[in-house]
Design a protein around this motif. Structure first.
Motif, PDB file in Angstrom:
ATOM      1  N   SER A 171      -5.735  -1.360  -2.197  1.00  0.00           N
ATOM      2  CA  SER A 171      -4.285  -1.521  -2.330  1.00  0.00           C
ATOM      3  C   SER A 171      -3.882  -2.514  -1.250  1.00  0.00           C
ATOM      4  CB  SER A 171      -3.559  -0.184  -2.127  1.00  0.00           C
ATOM      5  OG  SER A 171      -3.676   0.245  -0.779  1.00  0.00           O
TER       6      SER A 171
ATOM      7  N   TYR B 264      -3.706  -6.640  -9.902  1.00  0.00           N
ATOM      8  CA  TYR B 264      -2.579  -5.710  -9.795  1.00  0.00           C
ATOM      9  C   TYR B 264      -1.594  -5.868 -10.951  1.00  0.00           C
ATOM     10  CZ  TYR B 264      -4.283  -4.566  -5.147  1.00  0.00           C
ATOM     11  OH  TYR B 264      -5.068  -4.149  -4.096  1.00  0.00           O
TER      12      TYR B 264
ATOM     13  N   ARG C  28      -3.162  -3.632 -13.295  1.00  0.00           N
ATOM     14  CA  ARG C  28      -3.224  -2.230 -12.865  1.00  0.00           C
ATOM     15  C   ARG C  28      -2.183  -1.989 -11.766  1.00  0.00           C
ATOM     16  NH1 ARG C  28      -7.949  -0.218 -15.054  1.00  0.00           N
ATOM     17  NH2 ARG C  28      -9.387  -1.832 -15.797  1.00  0.00           N
TER      18      ARG C  28
ATOM     19  N   ARG D  81      -0.327   0.444 -10.824  1.00  0.00           N
ATOM     20  CA  ARG D  81      -0.316   1.698 -10.062  1.00  0.00           C
ATOM     21  C   ARG D  81      -1.163   1.611  -8.809  1.00  0.00           C
ATOM     22  NH1 ARG D  81      -1.650   6.501 -14.127  1.00  0.00           N
ATOM     23  NH2 ARG D  81      -3.284   5.017 -14.712  1.00  0.00           N
ATOM     24  N   GLU D  82      -2.161   0.722  -8.819  1.00  0.00           N
ATOM     25  CA  GLU D  82      -3.046   0.603  -7.654  1.00  0.00           C
ATOM     26  C   GLU D  82      -2.340  -0.009  -6.444  1.00  0.00           C
ATOM     27  OE1 GLU D  82      -5.856   2.043  -7.758  1.00  0.00           O
ATOM     28  OE2 GLU D  82      -5.716   2.457  -9.907  1.00  0.00           O
TER      29      GLU D  82
ATOM     30  N   ARG E 173      -1.387   2.817  -3.439  1.00  0.00           N
ATOM     31  CA  ARG E 173      -2.316   3.715  -2.745  1.00  0.00           C
ATOM     32  C   ARG E 173      -2.242   3.475  -1.249  1.00  0.00           C
ATOM     33  NH1 ARG E 173      -6.094   6.259  -6.057  1.00  0.00           N
ATOM     34  NH2 ARG E 173      -6.177   5.469  -8.208  1.00  0.00           N
TER      35      ARG E 173
END
Length: 261
Positions: free
Chosen positions: A142, A251, A254, A256-257, A260
């Motif tokens: 992240s 990103y 994805r 949501r990553e 983190r």
């Protein structure tokens, strides 16, 4: 996984009855190829397929000394070249290696044993010439974890990212310096992500594996030499810009990553 055809030199074709195809992508890697591959005797154990990405040094000519096949290609990026190399062979097991990694027959035996009971992507633990383990199995990246790794290397966040605790051997992702999988797994996950030129391609590969029901594992007892040269810490550099571009693509795919910690 359909790169443009490249020119394969007139060399020994891949042997049909070996269990491993080893794909090595070279880019101005003459010294590493000479040091780590030219002196190794893997004949009968593996087909070594070198894809040379338009090197300006002697990488291609050196690889012709030991490789089953040397492919001279334009530089389309690491992922595309990995896919190109994998497509040349037909062995049931695939190993993708950087030029600065040294593989022995024993490593192949141990990795084959791992693949026999691990359903997915497997990496050995990489070790430097000093004998110390390298952090090639990691937690999901992240922005915060990446910044911590660069600026606060001894922090809890950085350590949990670089050295995730695992009892099963399963991790979020492994670096692409040395990665093994069955060919069936490679095909099922769609190979390496060709939209990513360099950096984050290994993260996306492992994410694809997990998306398709495969695990990602570190085999701690399999120790492979890696003469690691850390990337430049400069942000405004060719490597830094490639890293940012690849991170953006990852990103965006994805989101949501991003969150983190």
């Amino acid at each position: 996984m359909n790169p443009e055809p490249a020119c394969a030199d007139d060399q020994v074709v891949p042997v049909a009855n070996v269990k491993w195809d080893i794909v090595v992508v070279a880019y101005n890697s003459a010294d590493d190829l000479e040091r780590h591959w030219a002196g190794e005797h893997l004949n009968g154990w593996a087909n070594i397929i070198v894809v040379d990405n338009d090197s300006k040094d002697q990488s291609a000519s050196i690889s012709e000394k030991f490789a089953s096949v040397t492919v001279r290609s334009a530089n389309h990026g690491l992922s595309r070249s990995n896919n190109l190399g994998a497509g040349i062979g037909a062995a049931p097991n695939l190993l993708f290696c950087n030029p600065d990694v040294r593989i022995t027959p024993r490593d192949l035996i141990e990795l084959e044993e791992e693949l026999a009971h691990r359903n997915g992507v497997v990496a050995p633990r990489l070790v430097g010439e000093d004998g110390l383990a390298q952090p090639n199995a990691r937690a999901f990246p992240s922005p915060w974890r990446q910044i911590s790794r660069k600026t606060l290397p001894t922090s809890r966040s950085s350590r949990s990212y670089l050295w995730p605790q695992t009892t099963s051997g399963q991790v979020d992702w492994v670096t692409g310096a040395c990665v093994a999988m069955k060919r069936d797994t490679f095909v099922a996950i769609g190979g390496w992500p060709e939209s990513i030129f360099l950096y984050f391609e290994d993260v996306e590969l492992c994410s694809r594996a997990r998306d398709n029901g495969f695990g990602v594992y570190i085999a701690e007892h399999v120790r492979v030499l890696h003469s690691w040269k850390q990337d430049s810490k400069q942000i405004i550099s060719s490597a830094g810009l490639n890293h940012l571009r690849s991170a953006f693509k990852y990103y965006r795919r994805r989101p949501r990553e991003l969150f983190r910690v």
